[in-house]
Motif scaffolding. Sequence first.
Motif, short mmCIF file in Angstrom:
data_model
loop_
_atom_site.label_atom_id
_atom_site.label_comp_id
_atom_site.label_asym_id
_atom_site.label_seq_id
_atom_site.Cartn_x
_atom_site.Cartn_y
_atom_site.Cartn_z
N ASP A 121 14.45 -50.49 -53.65
CA ASP A 121 15.31 -51.31 -52.79
C ASP A 121 16.66 -50.67 -52.50
OD1 ASP A 121 13.37 -53.23 -52.62
OD2 ASP A 121 14.12 -54.39 -54.34
N THR A 122 17.16 -49.88 -53.44
CA THR A 122 18.50 -49.28 -53.27
C THR A 122 18.44 -47.84 -52.75
OG1 THR A 122 18.50 -48.55 -55.57
CG2 THR A 122 19.43 -50.73 -55.10
N ALA A 123 17.23 -47.31 -52.58
CA ALA A 123 17.09 -45.91 -52.14
C ALA A 123 17.48 -45.77 -50.66
CB ALA A 123 15.66 -45.43 -52.36
N ASP A 124 18.03 -44.61 -50.33
CA ASP A 124 18.41 -44.33 -48.95
C ASP A 124 17.20 -43.77 -48.20
OD1 ASP A 124 20.61 -43.90 -46.84
OD2 ASP A 124 19.69 -41.92 -47.00
N SER A 125 16.71 -44.48 -47.19
CA SER A 125 15.48 -44.10 -46.50
C SER A 125 15.61 -42.77 -45.75
CB SER A 125 15.04 -45.21 -45.54
OG SER A 125 16.04 -45.45 -44.56
N ASP A 126 16.75 -42.56 -45.09
CA ASP A 126 16.92 -41.32 -44.32
C ASP A 126 16.89 -40.10 -45.23
OD1 ASP A 126 17.14 -42.75 -41.99
OD2 ASP A 126 19.33 -42.80 -42.00
N THR A 127 17.53 -40.19 -46.37
CA THR A 127 17.55 -39.08 -47.31
C THR A 127 16.15 -38.79 -47.83
OG1 THR A 127 19.80 -39.61 -48.01
CG2 THR A 127 18.48 -38.26 -49.50
N LEU A 128 15.39 -39.84 -48.15
CA LEU A 128 14.05 -39.65 -48.69
C LEU A 128 13.08 -39.12 -47.63
CD1 LEU A 128 13.56 -42.67 -51.11
CD2 LEU A 128 14.00 -40.27 -51.65
N VAL A 129 13.23 -39.55 -46.40
CA VAL A 129 12.37 -39.03 -45.34
C VAL A 129 12.56 -37.52 -45.21
CG1 VAL A 129 12.06 -38.94 -42.83
CG2 VAL A 129 12.09 -41.13 -44.00
N LYS A 130 13.81 -37.08 -45.23
CA LYS A 130 14.08 -35.64 -45.15
C LYS A 130 13.50 -34.89 -46.34
CE LYS A 130 18.34 -36.21 -42.45
NZ LYS A 130 19.82 -36.05 -42.44
N ALA A 131 13.63 -35.49 -47.53
CA ALA A 131 13.09 -34.85 -48.74
C ALA A 131 11.57 -34.76 -48.69
CB ALA A 131 13.54 -35.63 -49.98
N ILE A 132 10.94 -35.82 -48.21
CA ILE A 132 9.47 -35.82 -48.12
C ILE A 132 9.00 -34.77 -47.12
CG2 ILE A 132 7.48 -37.18 -47.35
CD1 ILE A 132 8.93 -39.67 -48.45
N LYS A 133 9.67 -34.70 -45.97
CA LYS A 133 9.29 -33.72 -44.96
C LYS A 133 9.45 -32.29 -45.50
CE LYS A 133 10.12 -36.24 -40.64
NZ LYS A 133 8.99 -35.73 -39.86
#
Length: 307
Positions: A264-276
Motif C-alpha cells: 500500500d505504501t510502495a511507489d508504483s512509478d519507481t517499481l514499474v521502472k525497477a520491474i522493466k
Amino acid sequence: MHGSHDHGHSHGPGEVDANNEKRMGLAALLTGSFMFAEVAGGIAAGSLALLADAGHMLTDFASLSLAWFAFRLSRRPADWQRTYGFDRFQVLIAFANGLALFVIAGWIVYEAIERLTGAPHVSGGIMVVVAVAGLIVNIVAFWLLQGADRENLNVRGAAIHVLGDLLGSVAALVAGAVILLTGWTPIDALLSILVAAIIVRSGWHVVAASAHILLEGAPKELDTRDIGPDLAANIPGVEGVHHVHVWSITQSRRMVTLHAVIGDTADSDTLVKAIKTRLKNKFGLSHATIEIERGECADEAPEQAKA
C-alpha cells in the motif's frame, strides 16, 4: 486498485536491417537468373536430379523474393489497425517457405520412385557441367545470406532453401560423375531422394519455429515460470506477480505483460521502472506492459468485471 498501467511502447518502422533486405534481393536475383539454365540443362540431360534442383530453385526464387518483400513491407509504420506494424509478415513468409519445402520434397520423391521403376537415359556430361555452374551460384547466394542476420527467422528460412539447393547441386554433380564413370543411372534418382530428405528435415525446423511465434508461444529459451518468483525475490516492494504473458512479434521483438502486486505504501512509478529494468537485464524482455495492483486483482473480481 490499478495504480499504474505503464506501456513505454515504441511502434516504429520495425527492427529491420537494410543489410538483410539488400542481401536477400541479390540472392533472389542470382537464383532466379540461373533457374532457367538449370531447367534447360535438366531437360537436355534427362536428369531428375537437375530438374529437382531446378524445381527447388524455383521455390527458392519465390521464397527469397517474398522474404525480400517482407523486409520491405516491415519498414511501414504501425497504424490504427496494425498497432505492432508489419514485422510479423516476416514470420508468416518463413512459415509459408517451410511448407513449400515439404511440397517440393514430395514431388522429388514421387518422380524418383517413378524413375527407379524405369530406365531413363541420363547424360552424365551435361549433368556435371550444369551442376558445377549451379553449385557456384548457390555458394554465392548462400554466402550473401550468411552476411545477413542469421538469427532472423526469415533469413534462416531463406538460407535453408539455398542450402538445400546447394546440396541438390552437389547431388547432381556426384550423380553425373557416377553415370559418366559407370553408366549406372539409378544413382540420379537415389541421390534426389536423399536431397529431399535433407530438405524436409531443414524445412521442419523453420515451420516449427515460425508456427511457435504465430501461435504466440513464449521464446523457447525462456521459462516464463521463472519471471514472477524472480521479480518478487529481487525487487523490494513487489509482493507477487501473476497473469504473465510472453510472446514474440519476431524473434528479436519480444513482448511481456504482467500484473504486479505491491504494498500500500510502495511507489508504483519507481517499481514499474525497477520491474522493466529487471525484465530487460535478466530475461531480455525490453517491451513490457506492467499493470500495478494493490489488493484484489480486477480481472478476478466479478463485480468489477460486470461493470
